[in-house]
Design an enzyme around this catalytic site. Sequence first.
Site, PDB file in Angstrom:
ATOM      1  N   GLY A 128      38.085  41.969  27.290  1.00 19.96           N
ATOM      2  CA  GLY A 128      38.085  40.530  27.015  1.00 19.96           C
ATOM      3  C   GLY A 128      38.496  40.226  25.596  1.00 19.96           C
ATOM      4  N   ASN A 129      38.305  38.998  25.183  1.00 19.88           N
ATOM      5  CA  ASN A 129      38.586  38.620  23.793  1.00 19.88           C
ATOM      6  C   ASN A 129      37.564  37.607  23.325  1.00 19.88           C
ATOM      7  OD1 ASN A 129      39.713  35.817  24.216  1.00 19.88           O
ATOM      8  ND2 ASN A 129      41.071  37.000  25.531  1.00 19.88           N
ATOM      9  N   ARG A 130      37.664  37.241  22.061  1.00 16.17           N
ATOM     10  CA  ARG A 130      36.609  36.436  21.439  1.00 16.17           C
ATOM     11  C   ARG A 130      36.813  34.929  21.549  1.00 16.17           C
ATOM     12  NH1 ARG A 130      33.391  39.156  17.711  1.00 16.17           N
ATOM     13  NH2 ARG A 130      34.142  41.205  17.090  1.00 16.17           N
ATOM     14  N   SER A 131      37.787  34.491  22.317  1.00 18.15           N
ATOM     15  CA  SER A 131      38.040  33.045  22.366  1.00 18.15           C
ATOM     16  C   SER A 131      36.833  32.307  22.948  1.00 18.15           C
ATOM     17  CB  SER A 131      39.272  32.770  23.222  1.00 18.15           C
ATOM     18  OG  SER A 131      39.408  31.385  23.389  1.00 18.15           O
TER      19      SER A 131
END
Length: 400
Positions: A208-211
């Site tokens: 995933g990512n931190r958005s």
Amino acid sequence: MDKPKVVLGVSGGIAAYKACELLRRLTESGHDVRVVPTGSALHFVGAATWSALSGHPVRTEVWSDVHEVPHVRIGQEADLVVVAPATADLLARAAHGLADDLLTNTLLTARCPVVFAPAMHTEMWEHPATRENVATLRRRGAVVIEPAVGRLTGVDTGKGRLPDPAEIFETCRRVLARGVAAPDLAGRHVVVSAGGTREPLDPVRFLGNRSSGKQGYALARTAAARGARVTLIAANTGLPDPAGVDVVRVGTAVQLREAVLKAVPEADAVVMAAAVADFRPAAYAAGKIKKKDGQEPEPIVLVRNPDILAEISADRAREGQVVVGFAAETDDVLANGRAKLQRKGCDLLVVNEVGERRTFGSEENEAVVLGADGSETPVPHGPKEALAETVWDLVASRLA
Ligand code: CTP
């Protein structure tokens, strides 16, 4: 400075009790609020409650205190009129210009922005009569917030719920801040993607990512306040649905692409604010991947995800559709941004400088918006909503 004057119209629906919360938010944030209920609204919440919470007398008819000419004054003096809940009957009376009580008189004399937050049963909302009344009000410049989907009175669920008072408040704040009576995105349909995609490895793990989704939600909320019909495609966000926005929830990049492609044929503008994973694991393990004593872990093999922004830019679903992308850069921000704008083929690219100081999930942002026409619009450090407003200014000027 005088406090902004807000008229809170309340019509006769069970959601009238939620308007108390909206009233409290408006007064606590420094607005001078006059509550104008309809006669039927008082079946749900009494005049004493409205009067005590607003600090003003409350009337429903034009026949009290006639010497003060309230049927004209209240509307004339208002900086904003918000009707919450707006019943099917109230929308019909407003659309037809009836003036049979103090609230409808006020709506006819007001020259400020008007926001309606409808709440009713799904059948009533979907009835052609209501659809036409809503279309009429929107055409005339009113902001009619889409009702939320959820539990209705009794055992029913569906579309027709009053949006969360906190979200209606946000819409009011945005509309007041713009201070113009005619919303410039009225009649437009915009699609916004937000959040970050997750690419599953097995049933419990993902890449995933931190958005956080906050910038995309700010874009959706501000577009709705400027009168647009908004489809928000949200990837893994934990944020409350903005008022009046149709939310489609997705998980992976492939699902996000599907949802975007489904929504774009009707869209006047598409803003890709979501952080889309460029790669996904080549294989998905149906069972949880277990560690094995004495064995090195298997490497994770990645494959490319489709580039949604490039795809919708190259193959425009509608003539004149405006496509906006986002880019995060650490070095040579403008040069890299220009190259990316060309590569992706979009009309506008919002370039964020990211780095240690600038963290994901923050309430603020700073960016330069690059245009395919060579324009450069710097947006100084400030709330994500300010950046959102600039993006819509640029979109609106290209749609015009
Ligand atoms: N995007 C997309 N589909 C992808 C990847 C990104 O539509 N598979 C969109 C994003 O929503 C965003 C823009 O493209 O609007 C970001 O482009 P990207 O090339 O991923 O740029 P960066 O995130 O800045 O990353 P990098 O240049 O490092 O690849």
